[in-house]
Design a protein around this motif. Structure first.
Motif, PDB file in Angstrom:
ATOM      1  N   GLY A 183       8.436  -5.093  -0.253  1.00  0.00           N
ATOM      2  CA  GLY A 183       7.259  -5.310   0.589  1.00  0.00           C
ATOM      3  C   GLY A 183       6.046  -5.630  -0.271  1.00  0.00           C
ATOM      4  O   GLY A 183       6.177  -5.846  -1.486  1.00  0.00           O
ATOM      5  N   CYS A 184       4.877  -5.676   0.364  1.00  0.00           N
ATOM      6  CA  CYS A 184       3.621  -5.865  -0.364  1.00  0.00           C
ATOM      7  C   CYS A 184       3.668  -7.040  -1.337  1.00  0.00           C
ATOM      8  O   CYS A 184       3.211  -6.920  -2.479  1.00  0.00           O
ATOM      9  CB  CYS A 184       3.231  -4.593  -1.112  1.00  0.00           C
ATOM     10  SG  CYS A 184       2.713  -3.282  -0.020  1.00  0.00           S
TER      11      CYS A 184
ATOM     12  N   GLU B 231       2.469  -5.675   8.912  1.00  0.00           N
ATOM     13  CA  GLU B 231       3.934  -5.610   8.868  1.00  0.00           C
ATOM     14  C   GLU B 231       4.430  -4.174   8.803  1.00  0.00           C
ATOM     15  O   GLU B 231       5.632  -3.934   8.816  1.00  0.00           O
ATOM     16  CB  GLU B 231       4.442  -6.344   7.625  1.00  0.00           C
ATOM     17  CG  GLU B 231       4.235  -7.824   7.675  1.00  0.00           C
ATOM     18  CD  GLU B 231       4.375  -8.451   6.284  1.00  0.00           C
ATOM     19  OE1 GLU B 231       5.161  -7.917   5.467  1.00  0.00           O
ATOM     20  OE2 GLU B 231       3.678  -9.461   6.031  1.00  0.00           O
ATOM     21  N   TYR B 232       3.532  -3.262   8.674  1.00  0.00           N
ATOM     22  CA  TYR B 232       3.981  -1.894   8.389  1.00  0.00           C
ATOM     23  C   TYR B 232       3.702  -0.918   9.513  1.00  0.00           C
ATOM     24  O   TYR B 232       3.725   0.284   9.311  1.00  0.00           O
ATOM     25  CB  TYR B 232       3.312  -1.411   7.095  1.00  0.00           C
ATOM     26  CG  TYR B 232       3.547  -2.351   5.947  1.00  0.00           C
ATOM     27  CD1 TYR B 232       4.758  -2.336   5.263  1.00  0.00           C
ATOM     28  CD2 TYR B 232       2.587  -3.286   5.568  1.00  0.00           C
ATOM     29  CE1 TYR B 232       4.998  -3.213   4.222  1.00  0.00           C
ATOM     30  CE2 TYR B 232       2.820  -4.167   4.534  1.00  0.00           C
ATOM     31  CZ  TYR B 232       4.030  -4.142   3.856  1.00  0.00           C
ATOM     32  OH  TYR B 232       4.262  -5.001   2.839  1.00  0.00           O
TER      33      TYR B 232
ATOM     34  N   PRO C 292      13.036  -3.197   1.926  1.00  0.00           N
ATOM     35  CA  PRO C 292      11.891  -3.983   2.365  1.00  0.00           C
ATOM     36  C   PRO C 292      10.576  -3.196   2.433  1.00  0.00           C
ATOM     37  O   PRO C 292       9.514  -3.737   2.198  1.00  0.00           O
ATOM     38  CB  PRO C 292      12.271  -4.471   3.763  1.00  0.00           C
ATOM     39  CG  PRO C 292      13.671  -4.060   4.007  1.00  0.00           C
ATOM     40  CD  PRO C 292      14.149  -3.210   2.888  1.00  0.00           C
ATOM     41  N   PHE C 293      10.608  -1.942   2.735  1.00  0.00           N
ATOM     42  CA  PHE C 293       9.365  -1.209   2.960  1.00  0.00           C
ATOM     43  C   PHE C 293       9.661   0.222   2.552  1.00  0.00           C
ATOM     44  O   PHE C 293       9.945   1.065   3.380  1.00  0.00           O
ATOM     45  CB  PHE C 293       9.006  -1.374   4.442  1.00  0.00           C
ATOM     46  CG  PHE C 293       7.837  -0.575   4.917  1.00  0.00           C
ATOM     47  CD1 PHE C 293       6.822  -0.180   4.068  1.00  0.00           C
ATOM     48  CD2 PHE C 293       7.744  -0.216   6.259  1.00  0.00           C
ATOM     49  CE1 PHE C 293       5.750   0.551   4.545  1.00  0.00           C
ATOM     50  CE2 PHE C 293       6.677   0.507   6.733  1.00  0.00           C
ATOM     51  CZ  PHE C 293       5.674   0.892   5.869  1.00  0.00           C
TER      52      PHE C 293
ATOM     53  N   CYS D 234      11.050  -1.862  -4.100  1.00  0.00           N
ATOM     54  CA  CYS D 234      10.413  -2.253  -2.849  1.00  0.00           C
ATOM     55  C   CYS D 234      10.208  -3.763  -2.846  1.00  0.00           C
ATOM     56  O   CYS D 234       9.754  -4.335  -3.836  1.00  0.00           O
ATOM     57  CB  CYS D 234       9.065  -1.549  -2.715  1.00  0.00           C
ATOM     58  SG  CYS D 234       8.233  -1.926  -1.181  1.00  0.00           S
TER      59      CYS D 234
END
Ligand SMILES: Cc1cc2nc3c(=O)[nH]c(=O)nc-3n(C[C@H](O)[C@H](O)[C@H](O)COP(=O)(O)OP(=O)(O)OC[C@H]3O[C@@H](n4cnc5c(N)ncnc54)[C@H](O)[C@@H]3O)c2cc1C
Ligand SMILES: Cc1cc2nc3c(=O)[nH]c(=O)nc-3n(C[C@H](O)[C@H](O)[C@H](O)COP(=O)(O)OP(=O)(O)OC[C@H]3O[C@@H](n4cnc5c(N)ncnc54)[C@H](O)[C@@H]3O)c2cc1C
Ligand code: SF4
Ligand code: SF4
Ligand code: SF4
Ligand code: SF4
Lengths: 449, 415
Positions: A13-14, B165-166, A42-43, A11
């Motif tokens: 993301g984050c 963003e989610y 990405p997520f 991942c």
């Protein structure tokens, strides 16, 4: 299971993507572990991320998934691809990216080395892949378990356990070493309140419990029976019990230990007059006197018009029992009621360190405080001596008033404590190399851990 | 045929224990929790006695058991609004308030950075603040943010929606109602701290440097509003003399007409918090009886070894603020230990008691309660109270009542 096919999904993301040199990570993982599939997403926990994993499972036959993302504490329900896909979580978010503080090390000199965070991340992933590679899916091997439960000890605790077990649908063997069920509860004259408003002592409920146990056809009661040996394992125990001269081996699945307590050896309390002065008894003895309707002075059978209770007679004292027995404050309030019942003029004195009637039992304490014939005071015992005419003299320092005073009573009751039966006897008789008892850390003064 | 499922109202330690015990022998269990997280009051403690473990220890084990058990389903921000039927066959209506944050939330905290609105943190008993969108607490389970719609500015602001963003935030989420069919109900609604504002003679809620025992838990908690530093609310100073006032509201017919069971032990535990940070601080505990029953005696003995902790039997009559210094003057009955009648402290902790939460906020379930709000009936209906909904208890005993009641519930649904 079919051939292992490992997919690694990282991942980005984050804050993971921004802080980690992904090129170095993937290069390294590829070289070291060469997983069948490796992707950066990405997520990953979002719909599209999950769909990518699912596609590879369906299309590429990936059956082991390394989720290099957040902690398994979160999103555990999301990364679940059914029983045939093994998932391992490489926690690069919490354990690396979010918790890493740059120690300000100099740039690595050799080109192939990465910054510390990137190295951490690639190592977590490598470990996860190694795990997936070696893991086999556990296959359950169900064995036939014995569903009969043995309850050891037929006091209030054991009876309750037996009845509830039977009412839930299991067969029970209740093993009691004495000839009667009920334990100490069956020897009590009254019991402390069990119901709101918790103000009055009640007639003991133990006989009703015993009848219900005896009437329950799922419970086999074995009195005058002793346990000789337990062998085997949970779900598969063989217990040898002996009734009279006859030994039998029972197949049982589980054991409930309910062998209760013994009174503390009062002969060690001679400083409080026990064994030296006739009219000094323990709370256990008083309970029996009351039960038998003979609440008179042991010395001469004269009526008891006054009694004193010494709380914590041995308990909360490093020389005797270091713990508090929890029930004896309530017990003495109840027994003070026995004395009061004998005669309107009768008086009861309770000398305590702290009155421990926690929670809803406060009501019972309050009811006793409202009784003008019961005197309660925080005090230290100075001396117990024999007076004239069989009286007992108790000299105390009243801790509240800071004064010494003396009372002369017909009976002195020592509120002694309870010692667990298992403290010095190997009750369970386990046939194990580790010994006959369950190995215990001995944190609780002889009580089971 | 009776319905095999069991409903647990309240997801604190008692409710979690009861739910898991029933689920692990094969029953479907629903937990209905009104807060946005599970764990109840224990989640707010710094440590819990007797072993002084952080609460995440015992709670995480239970959360792990929930995650691994498909038979346990839980609803947060949920409350029971109606119950009909009878044992073996209940129909329960549940209202679920909007969280405004969905499953996508990754706990990245970006929304908090942009949210313009602050609120007092109820989790921290108002000693700390959060934004209108916030993480319930550091170890929250589920780990998902939530919006307080009492203070959020709504769609006209929507700054958080932009920052996320989610696509985790939906400001227009609506309340839902669901219906569950179960055979038995367990009530595990626990307790609330007794309202200190009612303790006017003790300065409750009036004097800044008079705090409650639960506020002290938050001040001392590493993830609390002061990062674990015990300090005076008025000026952030390090307290050098601290008093504990036991039975603050408990054992008092005008307030709570029972003993709260744990507050003696809680104050003894708090001595360990203080000692950890302030080796020289002096502590005075004003008590009526020191109730450390059973095996807890050992804990008391350990604290008694501390020469700077003085335990004084006596009832506190009055607490006042000293003008100017922020110090607090405690007036107690003339008592044994040679203390003056009036003593000055930098910080005073009221050992307030536990009041059953349904005494404060009624439950939509017909079950007998005593005059204090503890549940005293229900068995005949297949309704069983556990933990502090039944009587004031510590965690260990609460869990024992939970296990026992789970068995009773199982017996009910197997009939
Ligand atoms: C003076 C006094 C008054 C009290 N009054 C009250 C009261 O009013 N209300 C109240 O709630 N509590 C009261 N208590 C406490 C109460 O007695 C205990 O809580 C209760 O006895 C606990 O029951 P139990 O079944 O665990 O143990 P026990 O009553 O001790 O029963 C244990 C049983 O196990 C049997 N046993 C022991 N060893 C073995 C073995 N190796 N194999 C097989 N069987 C074995 C024993 O024979 C006994 O029948 C009082 C205690 C005292 C000291
Ligand atoms: C200052 C202090 C310190 C303490 N320290 C310790 C300690 O160190 N060790 C120890 O053993 N004990 C300690 N205790 C006691 C401990 O907090 C309780 O034993 C424990 O919280 C009881 O758990 P419970 O699940 O019964 O109740 P709770 O923890 O109160 O949980 C009840 C749950 O039900 C929910 N709920 C309430 N009403 C509803 C409703 N209507 N619908 C749905 N959900 C609802 C609540 O939100 C909560 O999640 C302490 C208590 C105090 C006051
Ligand atoms: S007399 Fe009271 S304080 Fe003493 S050991 Fe018994 S219950 Fe505890
Ligand atoms: S709601 Fe969105 S921005 Fe806020 S923490 Fe969750 S994922 Fe991050
Ligand atoms: S919409 Fe509400 S929660 Fe979101 S940023 Fe604005 S005030 Fe905060
Ligand atoms: S536990 Fe202690 S402080 Fe709490 S009400 Fe009981 S006696 Fe008072």
């Amino acid at each position: 299971m079919a051939d292992k096919k490992i997919g690694v999904y990282i991942c980005t993301g984050c804050e993971i993507g921004e802080n980690v040199n992904m090129e170095k990570v993937t290069e390294y993982i590829d070289e070291e572990c060469s997983p069948a599939v490796m992707k950066q997403v990405p997520f990953l926990c979002g719909k599209e991320g999950l769909a990518q994993i699912q596609n590879d499972i369906d299309g590429e036959g990936v059956n082991r998934v390394c989720v290099a993302a957040c902690s398994p504490r979160v999103m555990w329900d999301v990364f679940d691809f059914g029983p045939d896909v093994v998932v391992d979580r490489a926690n690069i978010r919490e354990l690396a990216v979010w918790s890493f503080h740059d120690p300000g090390l100099p740039e690595p000199e050799e080109d192939e080395m990465s910054d510390p965070l990137t190295m951490m991340v690639r190592d977590y992933i490598k470990m996860s892949v190694a795990k997936l590679d070696r893991k086999t899916k556990p296959e359950a091997e169900p064995i036939e378990l014995d569903k009969t439960i043995m309850v050891l000890g037929g006091g209030l605790t054991g009876l309750t356990a037996a009845l509830d077990t039977a009412e839930t649908g299991y067969d029970v063997v209740l093993v009691e070493k004495e000839d009667k069920l009920g334990g100490f509860a069956a020897k009590m004259y009254k019991q402390t309140p069990t119901k709101h408003p918790y103000e009055k002592a009640e007639a003991p409920s133990i006989n009703e419990l015993i009848s219900r146990v005896e009437a329950n056809d799922k419970i086999k009661v074995m009195t005058k029976t002793s346990l000789q040996l337990i062998k085997g394992a949970p779900g598969k125990f063989k217990a040898t019990v002996k009734q009279g001269d006859e030994e039998q081996v029972l197949s049982i699945g589980s054991v409930i230990l309910a062998t209760g307590w013994k009174p503390y050896d009062a002969s060690k309390l001679d400083s409080l007059g026990y064994g030296k002065i006739k009219n000094v008894v323990t709370n256990v003895e008083l309970e029996q006197l009351a039960k038998n309707g003979k609440l008179n002075r042991p010395s001469d059978g004269q009526p008891v018009l006054s009694a004193a209770f010494i709380q914590c007679a041995g308990q909360r004292d490093a020389e005797h029992l270091s713990y508090c027995s929890s029930v004896c404050c309530m017990g003495s309030l109840k027994q003070a009621g026995y004395i009061r019942e004998l005669n309107d003029e009768a008086k009861a004195y309770i000398f305590y360190k702290d009155m421990r009637t926690p929670g809803v039992y406060e009501n019972y304490y309050r009811a006793a405080q409202d009784d003008p014939g019961i005197f309660l005071t925080k005090s230290e015992i100075q001396e117990v001596t024999e007076g004239e005419n069989g009286k007992v003299l108790v000299k105390v320092t009243d801790n509240l008033l800071g004064e010494d005073f003396e009372v002369e009573v017909d009976l002195l009751v020592l509120a002694t404590g309870m010692v667990p039966t298992i403290a010095d006897e190997p009750v369970l008789k386990l046939g194990y190399r580790l010994g006959e008892q369950i190995p215990d850390l001995d944190l609780f003064d002889g009580f089971a851990d | 045929m009776s319905n095999n499922s069991i409903l647990v109202i309240g997801g604190g330690f008692s409710g979690l224990t009861a739910a898991l015990e029933a689920a692990e022998v094969g029953h479907e269990v629903f937990i209905v929790e009104k807060m946005p997280y599970l764990g109840g009051r224990v989640a707010q403690l710094k440590h819990y006695f007797p072993k002084l473990c952080p609460p995440s220890c015992g709670l995480e084990i239970n959360f792990q058991r929930i995650k691994n058990n498909p038979r346990v389903k839980y609803f947060t921000l949920a409350e029971v609004v109606g119950v009909s039927g009878g044992p073996g066959n209940y129909e329960v209506k549940i209202r679920i308030k909007p969280r405004y944050v969905n499953n996508n939330c990754t706990a990245c905290d970006k929304c908090v950075e942009v949210c313009p609105v602050e609120r007092n943190s109820d989790f921290d008993f108002n000693v700390g603040k959060t934004k209108a969108i916030y993480r319930p607490h550091l170890m929250s389970f589920p780990m998902r943010y939530v919006i307080d719609d009492q203070v959020c500015e709504g769609t006209s602001c929507a700054k958080c929606v932009e920052a996320c963003e989610y696509q985790a935030i939906d400001l227009e989420e609506k309340e839902k109602e669901i219906t569950l069919n179960v055979g038995s109900l367990l009530v595990a609604t626990g307790w609330v701290p007794y309202d200190v504002e009612k303790l006017t003679n003790l300065g409750g809620g009036q004097i800044p440097n008079v705090i409650t025992n639960m506020q002290l838990e938050r001040l001392a908690a590493p993830a609390g509003p002061t990062d674990g530093k015990i300090q005076r609310p008025s000026d952030g100073a390090e307290p050098k003399r601290i008093a504990f006032v036991q039975c603050a509201g408990s054992r008092d017919q005008n307030h709570l007409d029972y003993c709260s069971y744990i507050c003696c032990m809680a104050s003894l535990k708090h001595c360990t918090y203080i000692r950890e940070q302030y080796p020289d601080a002096e502590v005075v505990i004003y008590y009526i009886d020191l109730r450390a029953p059973g095996r807890y005696e050992k804990f008391l003995n350990n604290i008694q070894q501390d020469e700077k902790v003085l335990m004084v039997k006596g009832k506190v009559a009055k607490i006042e603020e000293e003008p100017g210094s922020g110090d607090v003057i405690v007036t107690a009955e003339d008592i044994m230990g040679g203390l003056k009648v009036e003593e000055r402290f930098n910080l005073v902790v009221l050992a307030t008691g536990m009041q059953p939460s349904i005494a404060v906020e009624d439950l939509a379930l017909d079950v007998a309660k005593d005059d204090q709000g503890f549940i005293i009936g229900g068995e005949e209906k297949g309704v069983f109270a556990v933990g502090c909904a039944k009587m004031p208890l510590d965690v260990m005993t609460s869990a024992e009542t939970a296990t026992g009641a789970a068995l009773k519930a199982i017996q009910t649904v197997r009939r």
